[in-house]
Enzyme design. Structure first.
Site, PDB file in Angstrom:
ATOM      1  N   ASP A 106       0.849  -1.185   0.000  1.00  0.00           N
ATOM      2  CA  ASP A 106       0.000   0.000   0.000  1.00  0.00           C
ATOM      3  C   ASP A 106       0.891   1.242   0.000  1.00  0.00           C
ATOM      4  OD1 ASP A 106      -3.077   0.759   0.733  1.00  0.00           O
ATOM      5  OD2 ASP A 106      -1.674   2.192   1.606  1.00  0.00           O
ATOM      6  N   ASN A 114      -2.639  12.960  -3.251  1.00  0.00           N
ATOM      7  CA  ASN A 114      -3.730  13.411  -4.118  1.00  0.00           C
ATOM      8  C   ASN A 114      -4.246  14.786  -3.706  1.00  0.00           C
ATOM      9  OD1 ASN A 114      -4.041  11.442  -6.111  1.00  0.00           O
ATOM     10  ND2 ASN A 114      -5.298  10.142  -4.812  1.00  0.00           N
ATOM     11  N   ASP A 123      -1.944   9.723 -10.053  1.00  0.00           N
ATOM     12  CA  ASP A 123      -1.982   8.697 -11.099  1.00  0.00           C
ATOM     13  C   ASP A 123      -0.570   8.330 -11.565  1.00  0.00           C
ATOM     14  OD1 ASP A 123      -4.704   8.669 -10.979  1.00  0.00           O
ATOM     15  OD2 ASP A 123      -5.029   9.812 -12.833  1.00  0.00           O
ATOM     16  N   GLU A 149      -4.844   2.465  -4.042  1.00  0.00           N
ATOM     17  CA  GLU A 149      -3.383   2.568  -4.013  1.00  0.00           C
ATOM     18  C   GLU A 149      -2.734   1.278  -3.516  1.00  0.00           C
ATOM     19  OE1 GLU A 149      -4.811   4.379  -0.049  1.00  0.00           O
ATOM     20  OE2 GLU A 149      -5.541   4.054  -2.073  1.00  0.00           O
TER      21      GLU A 149
END
Length: 241
Positions: A106, A114, A123, A149
């Site tokens: 993770d 973000n 991204d 993620e």
């Protein structure tokens, strides 16, 4: 050409494979006797057209199949394909009396990336991590985007220690990635959890649950580390990296 030599042939016919006025390839026909009659050449042209259509259909099918099995953003296998592969690989490991390792990883503080740097940067982070995973695992292994993620790696015929070493290598390589954004360069880290079949779980659900528990422990202990399920099940967690 220099790699393909045709000897003893009297004639050569090269027919374009085109569809919608776009080239798709060529059909090369060679003969040892007299040159093919005009009606035979016309038949070959019809055949070339059919081959062009068939090739285009095959490419379209391959593209659709790829969309169904891979994640559009990262190019790794998607979760649906991962679920199929883990079932297949676990059953094979059971039949052959071999091990199977699962690594769940993770991206640490991904929401913050973000929120502060934008989703386009987020991204790109996902793509960079996916590229690293794809280049690190063997061809017989599976790397997939598990969701959001989170990524999953299946390692065939791999013991816990081998999986831990690979997970640690991935963690270290992730730290070296130089990410860029309008707000300047930054780095990211991974937390990773490792579980193995059959030692940590006999069923697919157990194996995933144990790897997920190890991943949770890695994040709970401060992130940016590798934790094996055995370490939390017997209380012998490794010190922080």
């Amino acid at each position: 050409d220099d790699l393909t030599r045709l000897r003893g042939y009297k004639w050569l016919l090269v027919l374009p494979l085109s569809l919608h006025h776009k080239p798709r390839g060529t059909l090369v026909v060679a003969g040892k006797g007299e040159i093919a009659a005009p009606e035979r050449q016309a038949l070959l042209k019809v055949l070339a057209n059919q081959i062009a259509v068939s090739l285009d259909n095959a490419r379209m099918y391959q593209a659709v199949e790829s969309l169904a099995t891979t994640d559009g953003l990262t190019g790794l296998y998607n979760r649906r394909t991962f679920q199929q592969r883990i079932e297949e690989m676990r059953e094979r490991a059971h039949r052959q009396n071999r091990t199977l390792a699962l690594i769940l990883c993770d991206i640490d503080h991904f929401k913050k990336i973000n929120d502060t740097r934008g989703h386009l940067v987020g991204d790109e982070v996902l793509r960079q991590i996916a590229k690293l995973l794809g280049e690190t695992v063997r061809k017989v292994d599976v790397a997939a985007r598990y969701g959001g993620e989170e990524f999953a790696i299946l390692l065939e015929a791999t013991e816990e220690e081998g999986a831990r070493l690979l997970a640690e290598r991935i963690r270290q390589e992730t730290e070296k990635l130089h990410m860029q954004s309008e707000k300047g360069p930054f780095f990211c880290t991974l937390s990773l959890g490792v579980a193995t079949f059959p030692g940590d779980g006999l069923t697919t659900l157990e194996l995933i649950a144990r790897a997920d528990a190890a991943l949770y422990a890695a994040k709970h202990k401060g992130r940016n580390r590798v934790v094996c399920y055995r370490e939390i099940s017997d209380g012998t967690a490794r010190p922080a990296a």
